[in-house]
Design a protein around this motif. Structure first.
Motif, short mmCIF file in Angstrom:
data_model
loop_
_atom_site.label_atom_id
_atom_site.label_comp_id
_atom_site.label_asym_id
_atom_site.label_seq_id
_atom_site.Cartn_x
_atom_site.Cartn_y
_atom_site.Cartn_z
N UNK A 28 1.12 -1.11 0.14
CA UNK A 28 0.25 -0.27 0.11
C UNK A 28 0.76 1.92 0.31
N UNK A 29 1.02 2.03 -0.72
CA UNK A 29 1.41 3.12 -0.87
C UNK A 29 0.64 4.56 -0.99
N UNK A 30 -0.17 4.65 -0.12
CA UNK A 30 -0.98 5.74 0.06
C UNK A 30 -0.63 6.49 0.92
N UNK A 31 -0.07 7.35 0.55
CA UNK A 31 0.05 8.70 1.65
C UNK A 31 -0.47 9.38 2.91
N UNK A 32 -0.10 8.54 3.70
CA UNK A 32 -0.37 8.97 5.12
C UNK A 32 -0.76 11.19 5.13
N UNK A 33 -1.85 10.75 5.45
CA UNK A 33 -2.19 12.47 5.95
C UNK A 33 -2.41 12.52 7.42
N UNK A 34 -1.30 13.93 7.72
CA UNK A 34 -1.66 14.47 9.00
C UNK A 34 -2.63 15.87 9.01
N UNK A 35 -2.71 16.50 7.78
CA UNK A 35 -3.34 17.13 7.84
C UNK A 35 -4.76 17.31 7.08
N UNK A 36 -5.62 17.17 6.76
CA UNK A 36 -6.42 16.90 5.77
C UNK A 36 -7.20 18.49 5.35
N UNK A 37 -7.07 19.09 6.20
CA UNK A 37 -8.13 20.19 6.23
C UNK A 37 -7.23 21.33 7.10
N UNK A 66 11.05 8.49 -2.50
CA UNK A 66 10.07 9.25 -3.43
C UNK A 66 8.88 9.59 -2.08
N UNK A 67 8.77 10.97 -1.57
CA UNK A 67 7.97 11.35 -0.75
C UNK A 67 7.48 12.00 -1.36
N UNK A 79 -3.46 24.37 -7.76
CA UNK A 79 -4.18 23.53 -7.43
C UNK A 79 -5.64 24.25 -7.55
N UNK A 80 -6.12 23.28 -8.07
CA UNK A 80 -7.53 23.66 -8.14
C UNK A 80 -8.84 23.48 -6.72
N UNK A 81 -7.96 22.32 -6.09
CA UNK A 81 -8.97 21.96 -5.03
C UNK A 81 -7.78 21.50 -3.87
N UNK A 82 -8.04 21.92 -2.58
CA UNK A 82 -7.38 22.19 -1.87
C UNK A 82 -6.18 20.16 -1.40
N UNK A 83 -4.92 20.79 -1.09
CA UNK A 83 -4.06 19.78 -0.65
C UNK A 83 -3.92 19.49 0.75
N UNK A 84 -4.13 18.28 0.76
CA UNK A 84 -3.91 17.72 2.29
C UNK A 84 -2.13 17.55 2.61
N UNK A 85 -1.93 17.95 3.69
CA UNK A 85 -0.81 17.96 4.25
C UNK A 85 -0.26 16.53 4.88
N UNK A 86 0.86 15.54 3.98
CA UNK A 86 1.20 14.48 4.72
C UNK A 86 2.44 14.30 6.33
N UNK A 87 2.34 13.48 6.79
CA UNK A 87 3.29 13.25 7.31
C UNK A 87 4.83 13.78 7.60
N UNK A 88 4.94 13.45 5.74
CA UNK A 88 6.26 13.46 5.61
C UNK A 88 6.48 15.30 5.39
#
Length: 385
Positions: free
Chosen positions: A60-69, A91-92, A361-370
């Motif tokens: 599973x290569x799904x990014x680990x989200x730290x802050x979605x909003x 690649x992070x 980007x035209x949609x908000x970006x979520x921040x990852x743990x990286x």
């Protein structure tokens, strides 16, 4: 990328017999997009491209989200990303949404023990540090500092580095990456007012055909999972191809900035586009030449887009305390602009030597743990006087 290109040998008529010297057939493959309606190329293989021996476990290569909003402006210290030997492991993802994953990589070793295919996304690799060769079954593309590499989804490739000092900004786009529509005529040719032209592209060359059977490890990214497959023949067995769907390179140093008497808006820096985001190149250029001009950008509100800026080189004229490898994120919902003092200091200046890559980007970006690991934590306060 509507430019016809060809390498190697292929029959005069498509979908007809193409025989080897022993009388047996080469195997034709359509490498296409958007069903049968988008850009495509026709490839001719020594062996059937469908021979899969084994399918192993998936990761599973799904990014680990730290802050979605969030609404906080941030500065990431990109060179704090630790180098890793393997290209894929290095690649992070830093900022992601349903349209694009943006990240950083510092790979040390060439990809030699396996082949890679991203079936989910077109890839943009921006080479900040390092030189080498992008190797594909459609030919090779040498790359160096300042090169964008655009790799269409489904492309099988390896990447070869000349040394261990490599830094890459990457974007995995779930929409096709094209050149800006406003710079192309109805035939697809880049127009005279475009800041670059077809001569600037680095097209695949040096097609190398491998007639080999055995076991060849293929890593394929699909639906966010990295699958491990074993092919029965060497993936780079193409003897010839022609068409419009293939990887290519473009150097940021070949982008010709559009300037004016007063400050020009960010779209003049646009280099690539999708339906969901744009990629812009900020390059050395002459400043505005109206006698009352203010070269620094005016304050502006990101109402419907998040702005990510990756700093490559030089002094960015609207920012303080910025170094190569830094990333600034200005999210939608709040205005941003020049740092205190830079607005006034720009008056009378004649040119800038800045070099940066921007992704809006035209949609908000979520921040990852990286991303949180390399966030300076105080950038959002940097406009307070």
């Amino acid at each position: 990328m509507p430019i016809y290109h060809k390498l190697g040998a292929f029959p005069q008529k498509r979908h007809t017999q193409f025989n080897k010297t022993d009388g047996t057939l080469y195997y034709e493959q359509l490498f296409g997009t958007i069903g049968f309606d988008g850009m495509s190329s026709l490839l001719y293989h020594v062996h059937r491209p469908t021979q899969i021996k084994e399918i192993g476990d998936a990761i599973d290569m799904s990014p680990k989200i730290a802050e979605a909003k969030h609404i906080k402006s941030r500065k990431l210290i990109g060179f704090d990303v630790a180098p890793k030997d393997d290209f894929l492991e290095s690649r992070e993802p830093m900022m992601v949404n349903g349209d694009v994953h943006i990240g950083l990589a510092a790979p040390k070793k060439s990809m030699t023990s396996y082949f890679y295919k991203n079936s989910d996304a077109d890839e943009m690799l921006f080479i900040h540090k390092g030189t080498g060769t992008l190797k594909t079954y459609l030919g090779n593309i040498p790359f160096e500092y300042g090169d964008y590499l655009i790799i269409p989804r489904g492309m099988i490739y390896q990447i070869e580095f000349d040394n261990e000092e490599n830094r890459i900004l990457f974007a995995e786009s779930f929409h096709p990456i094209y050149t800006p529509k406003r710079y192309r005529n109805w035939f697809g040719q880049l127009l005279e007012h475009s800041p670059f032209c077809e001569r600037d592209y680095k097209l695949p060359q040096d097609l190398q055909t491998h007639d080999e059977k055995g076991e060849f490890v293929m890593k394929i990214k699909k639906q966010g999972m990295l699958h491990h497959l074993v092919y029965a023949s060497h993936p780079f067995d193409v003897v010839g191809w022609d068409g419009y769907n293939y990887p290519y390179g473009f150097s940021i140093h070949n982008f010709e900035p559009i300037t004016g008497r007063v400050h020009q808006p960010p779209p003049v820096h646009q280099t690539f586009e999708t339906n969901a985001f744009v990629i812009c190149s900020f390059c050395p250029r002459m400043y505005d030449y109206h006698p009352k001009s203010i070269p620094a950008p005016y304050n502006h509100s990101n109402i419907d887009s998040d702005e990510m800026l990756y700093y490559v080189d030089g002094d960015f004229m609207s920012r303080t305390d910025i170094s190569p490898g830094h990333i600034s994120l200005h999210p939608a919902g709040i205005p941003h602009g020049p740092h205190p003092g830079t607005y006034e200091a720009s008056i009378g200046k004649k040119e800038t030597k800045e070099l940066a890559v921007m992704i809006d980007t035209f949609k908000p970006l979520q921040l990852t743990e990286n991303a949180m690991k390399i966030d300076d934590g105080k950038y959002y306060k940097s406009w307070v006087e």
